[in-house]
Design an enzyme around this catalytic site. Structure first.
Site, PDB file in Angstrom:
ATOM      1  CB  ALA A  11      -0.932  -0.036   1.204  1.00 29.92           C
ATOM      2  CG  MET A  13       2.915   3.888   5.030  1.00 32.54           C
ATOM      3  SD  MET A  13       3.886   5.395   5.127  1.00 32.54           S
ATOM      4  CE  MET A  13       5.169   4.908   6.273  1.00 32.54           C
ATOM      5  CG  ASN A  32       0.012  -6.105  -1.664  1.00 34.37           C
ATOM      6  OD1 ASN A  32       0.279  -5.555  -0.602  1.00 34.37           O
ATOM      7  ND2 ASN A  32      -1.211  -6.147  -2.153  1.00 34.37           N
ATOM      8  CB  VAL A  74       0.522  -5.730   6.303  1.00 33.75           C
ATOM      9  CG1 VAL A  74       1.233  -6.403   5.137  1.00 33.75           C
ATOM     10  CG2 VAL A  74       0.846  -6.410   7.617  1.00 33.75           C
ATOM     11  CB  SER A 128       8.074   9.189  11.944  1.00 33.04           C
ATOM     12  OG  SER A 128       7.301  10.371  11.902  1.00 33.04           O
ATOM     13  CE  LYS A 182       6.000   6.771  13.630  1.00 28.94           C
ATOM     14  NZ  LYS A 182       4.633   6.437  13.612  1.00 28.94           N
ATOM     15  CG  HIS A 185       7.750  10.812  16.563  1.00 31.02           C
ATOM     16  ND1 HIS A 185       6.579  10.750  15.824  1.00 31.02           N
ATOM     17  CD2 HIS A 185       8.539  11.707  15.925  1.00 31.02           C
ATOM     18  CE1 HIS A 185       6.673  11.576  14.790  1.00 31.02           C
ATOM     19  NE2 HIS A 185       7.848  12.159  14.827  1.00 31.02           N
ATOM     20  CG  ASN A 186       3.152   8.772  16.224  1.00 29.71           C
ATOM     21  OD1 ASN A 186       4.275   8.961  15.803  1.00 29.71           O
ATOM     22  ND2 ASN A 186       2.229   8.134  15.533  1.00 29.71           N
ATOM     23  CD  GLU A 189       2.530  13.458  14.593  1.00 31.02           C
ATOM     24  OE1 GLU A 189       3.556  12.771  14.370  1.00 31.02           O
ATOM     25  OE2 GLU A 189       1.421  13.190  14.089  1.00 31.02           O
ATOM     26  CE  LYS A 260      -4.473   5.977  10.466  1.00 26.97           C
ATOM     27  NZ  LYS A 260      -3.372   6.158   9.489  1.00 26.97           N
TER      28      LYS A 260
HETATM   29  P1  NDP Z   1      -2.577  -0.077   5.362  1.00 28.35           P
HETATM   30  O1  NDP Z   1      -2.391   0.102   6.811  1.00 28.35           O
HETATM   31  O2  NDP Z   1      -3.765   0.544   4.725  1.00 28.35           O
HETATM   32  O3  NDP Z   1      -2.571  -1.638   5.034  1.00 28.35           O
HETATM   33  C1  NDP Z   1      -2.789  -2.113   3.729  1.00 28.35           C
HETATM   34  C2  NDP Z   1      -1.797  -3.187   3.393  1.00 28.35           C
HETATM   35  O4  NDP Z   1      -1.890  -4.268   4.338  1.00 28.35           O
HETATM   36  C3  NDP Z   1      -2.079  -3.784   2.029  1.00 28.35           C
HETATM   37  O5  NDP Z   1      -0.841  -4.088   1.419  1.00 28.35           O
HETATM   38  C4  NDP Z   1      -2.863  -5.019   2.379  1.00 28.35           C
HETATM   39  O6  NDP Z   1      -2.825  -6.014   1.393  1.00 28.35           O
HETATM   40  C5  NDP Z   1      -2.130  -5.479   3.611  1.00 28.35           C
HETATM   41  N1  NDP Z   1      -2.890  -6.401   4.432  1.00 28.35           N
HETATM   42  C6  NDP Z   1      -3.929  -6.122   5.242  1.00 28.35           C
HETATM   43  N2  NDP Z   1      -4.372  -7.218   5.856  1.00 28.35           N
HETATM   44  C7  NDP Z   1      -3.578  -8.238   5.436  1.00 28.35           C
HETATM   45  C8  NDP Z   1      -3.522  -9.634   5.722  1.00 28.35           C
HETATM   46  N3  NDP Z   1      -4.372 -10.202   6.592  1.00 28.35           N
HETATM   47  N4  NDP Z   1      -2.587 -10.383   5.094  1.00 28.35           N
HETATM   48  C9  NDP Z   1      -1.734  -9.815   4.221  1.00 28.35           C
HETATM   49  N5  NDP Z   1      -1.726  -8.510   3.927  1.00 28.35           N
HETATM   50  C10 NDP Z   1      -2.638  -7.733   4.530  1.00 28.35           C
HETATM   51  O7  NDP Z   1      -1.250   0.394   4.553  1.00 28.35           O
HETATM   52  P2  NDP Z   1      -0.340   1.668   4.759  1.00 28.35           P
HETATM   53  O8  NDP Z   1       0.665   1.628   3.672  1.00 28.35           O
HETATM   54  O9  NDP Z   1      -1.140   2.902   4.952  1.00 28.35           O
HETATM   55  O10 NDP Z   1       0.386   1.396   6.151  1.00 28.35           O
HETATM   56  C11 NDP Z   1       1.230   0.280   6.357  1.00 28.35           C
HETATM   57  C12 NDP Z   1       1.723   0.312   7.784  1.00 28.35           C
HETATM   58  O11 NDP Z   1       2.438   1.507   8.001  1.00 28.35           O
HETATM   59  C13 NDP Z   1       0.607   0.308   8.831  1.00 28.35           C
HETATM   60  O12 NDP Z   1       1.021  -0.438   9.939  1.00 28.35           O
HETATM   61  C14 NDP Z   1       0.434   1.737   9.219  1.00 28.35           C
HETATM   62  O13 NDP Z   1      -0.022   1.906  10.540  1.00 28.35           O
HETATM   63  C15 NDP Z   1       1.807   2.259   9.041  1.00 28.35           C
HETATM   64  N6  NDP Z   1       1.752   3.649   8.593  1.00 28.35           N
HETATM   65  C16 NDP Z   1       2.687   4.486   8.969  1.00 28.35           C
HETATM   66  C17 NDP Z   1       2.667   5.778   8.579  1.00 28.35           C
HETATM   67  C18 NDP Z   1       3.746   6.599   9.002  1.00 28.35           C
HETATM   68  O14 NDP Z   1       3.743   7.802   8.825  1.00 28.35           O
HETATM   69  N7  NDP Z   1       4.744   6.004   9.572  1.00 28.35           N
HETATM   70  C19 NDP Z   1       1.669   6.378   7.759  1.00 28.35           C
HETATM   71  C20 NDP Z   1       0.747   5.433   7.357  1.00 28.35           C
HETATM   72  C21 NDP Z   1       0.805   4.131   7.782  1.00 28.35           C
HETATM   73  P3  NDP Z   1      -3.944  -6.042   0.214  1.00 28.35           P
HETATM   74  O15 NDP Z   1      -3.479  -5.074  -0.795  1.00 28.35           O
HETATM   75  O16 NDP Z   1      -3.920  -7.446  -0.253  1.00 28.35           O
HETATM   76  O17 NDP Z   1      -5.249  -5.649   0.854  1.00 28.35           O
END
Ligand code: NDP
Length: 475
Positions: A11, A13, A32, A74, A128, A182, A185-186, A189, A260
């Site tokens: 996704a 990230m 993925n 994920v 982050s 982390k 940090h949040n 924030e 969140k």
């Molecule tokens: P999401 O949190 O929206 O998760 C989506 C991804 O997880 C997709 O690739 C999806 O696969 C996969 N997924 C979900 N459930 C499963 C499962 N049961 N088995 C296998 N794959 C699964 O994606 P983000 O990119 O937004 O975030 C990824 C991580 O990074 C999260 O933990 C989030 O909290 C963190 N994050 C951190 C941020 C930061 O600033 N540091 C900002 C945003 C997120 P599929 O495509 O097949 O559905």
């Protein structure tokens, strides 16, 4: 073999992290659950570097050089456990699983211990900077073993943000240390954003400035000691006009802040550790209050001053708010760093707090010139119990005294809620007060519950026979 590292979970990230690795010349295996995302990544961005797309976990692990380095990006929570269970059986002792999601550090501790039993390294890593950071250089906070950092660190340092040639990535400490830091940090924030919001509210309603005028004030602040990403984007948001209505954008957005959960985790953990983090807690509560539309509606008729303070209209008021903001920010960060110190002591992590300030200078949401001051404070005194007593911060707090108190009092008199400023000031005064009314609290506790108390003049615990002749007994 062929890929030095792999990313599963593509996704926003994961995709951007994989691109960042590839752009730095690291061949990266990508996978993925839903293969369409893998395909789209390679089609759109394949030219940026070497991507090895894998359709199955077996293909993915086979594409990795040994020891394998596998990054999971994920959804946090159960999906992370599901993915670990899917991949761990395909790995061999010495392989490394990096969890770059927003995991709770307690989950990371649990996963690390379970995978260690199986001979695998589990590296809970705070990342982050959001989507943009993942692509252009995030702040990276890896936990896990020193051995795994030796194998992963150079690559992570490559893709991290960098300030003055220093990468915003350092080994934080064992098991859950990275995700803990982390989380804090949040939390910081949240506190920082709340203080900025209060500053805006005061300038708007006490001083009567318009959003556009306040944007200019923040732009000016951003050239001084408050220079930071959050101040910069605040000016951008305040200067923005809604296209549909022509009104200031900030006036058409529903005033109910969402969250969140990492701020809440920070406060929950602080309560367990016994660390006073009022700045973070008030920020979490302020978002919560804003969301209780029913309570707010019910309270509309309650008496109190109209939100204005004619005395604040003078040009000096913005300067006073700047000082109050800086002082309150020092307090909020001091509290957050206290929490890191307490977590480190509780779990035996030996976290270098100065290093945390160093890696937050770039890539992450709280990046700021200010963090260099914190780095310097820990350099001067690595064991200091509080940042407040650092020479620079103590001087700034001294210089802010009149302004800080005027701003907090103006807010109270005008009926403008400023919980962040108020709690920061109360914490500051609590620490510097010689005798606190906690002595009375102890007396009450002894009265109703025989909880005993200690005395200022003798060792030991005591109890007064409150229901009898009120003589004192050693407890
Ligand atoms: P999401 O949190 O929206 O998760 C989506 C991804 O997880 C997709 O690739 C999806 O696969 C996969 N997924 C979900 N459930 C499963 C499962 N049961 N088995 C296998 N794959 C699964 O994606 P983000 O990119 O937004 O975030 C990824 C991580 O990074 C999260 O933990 C989030 O909290 C963190 N994050 C951190 C941020 C930061 O600033 N540091 C900002 C945003 C997120 P599929 O495509 O097949 O559905």
């Amino acid at each position: 073999g062929g890929a030095r590292i792999g990313v599963t979970g593509l996704a926003v990230m994961g995709r951007n992290l994989a691109r960042n690795l590839a752009r730095h010349g690291h061949p990266v295996a990508v996978h993925n659950r839903t293969p369409a995302r893998t395909k789209a990544l390679v089609e759109e961005f394949g030219h940026e570097g070497t991507f090895l797309p894998a359709r199955s976990p077996e293909e993915f692990t086979a594409a990795l050089e040994r020891p394998r380095r596998l990054v999971i990006m994920v959804k946090a929570g159960e999906p992370t456990d599901a993915v670990i269970e899917e991949f761990a059986p395909l790995l061999e002792p010495g392989d490394m699983i990096v969890d770059g999601g927003n995991a709770h550090y307690a989950d990371t501790r649990r996963r690390e211990a379970a995978l260690r039993e199986r001979g695998l390294h589990f590296v809970g890593t705070g990342i982050s900077g959001g989507e943009e950071g993942a692509l252009h250089g995030p702040s990276i906070m890896p936990g896990g073993s020193a051995e795994s950092y030796a194998a992963l660190g150079p690559m992570l340092e490559d893709i991290a943000a960098s300030v003055g040639g220093t990468p915003c990535c350092v080994h934080v400490g064992p098991d859950g240390a990275g995700h803990f830091v982390k989380m804090v940090h949040n939390g910081i924030e949240y506190a920082d954003m709340q203080l900025i919001a209060e500053s805006y509210d005061l300038l708007r309603h006490a001083a009567g400035l318009s959003p556009a005028e306040i944007a200019e004030v923040f732009r000016t602040w951003n050239t001084g000691r408050l220079e930071s990403y959050l101040i910069e984007i605040t000016a951008e948001v305040l200067a923005h006009t809604d296209a549909a209505t022509g009104e200031p954008f900030v006036d058409v957005v529903l005033d109910q802040a969402e969250q969140k959960g990492t701020g809440r985790w920070t406060v929950q953990t602080a309560l367990d550790l016994g660390v006073p983090v009022g700045g973070i807690a008030e920020a979490v509560f302020a978002r919560s209050v804003s969301g209780h539309a029913d309570l707010r509606e019910a309270a509309q008729g309650l008496p109190g001053p109209a939100r204005s303070a004619p005395a604040a209209a003078g040009s000096g008021f913005a300067d006073a708010v700047e000082k109050a903001l800086y002082a309150s920010k020092i307090v909020a960060y001091a509290q957050g760093f206290h929490q890191i110190q307490a977590g480190s002591a509780e779990y035996g992590w030996d976290i270098d707090r100065g290093a945390m300030a160093t890696i937050w200078r770039g890539g992450c949401i709280i990046r700021a010139r200010f963090l260099d001051r914190i780095r310097a404070a820990y350099e001067a005194d690595p064991a200091t119990p509080t940042l407040l007593t650092d020479d620079h911060f103590a001087e700034a707090l001294g210089d802010a005294q009149d302004a800080w108190r005027d701003v907090a009092a103006t807010a109270a008199r005008a009926g403008i809620p400023a919980p962040g400023f108020a709690t920061a000031l109360a914490y500051y005064d609590s620490l510097r007060t010689r005798r606190l009314p906690a002595a009375l609290t102890q007396g009450q506790r002894d009265f109703f519950g025989a909880h005993t108390y200690r005395r200022t003049d003798r060792e030991g615990s005591f109890h007064t026979l409150w229901g009898g002749d009120r003589t004192e007994r050693p407890a």
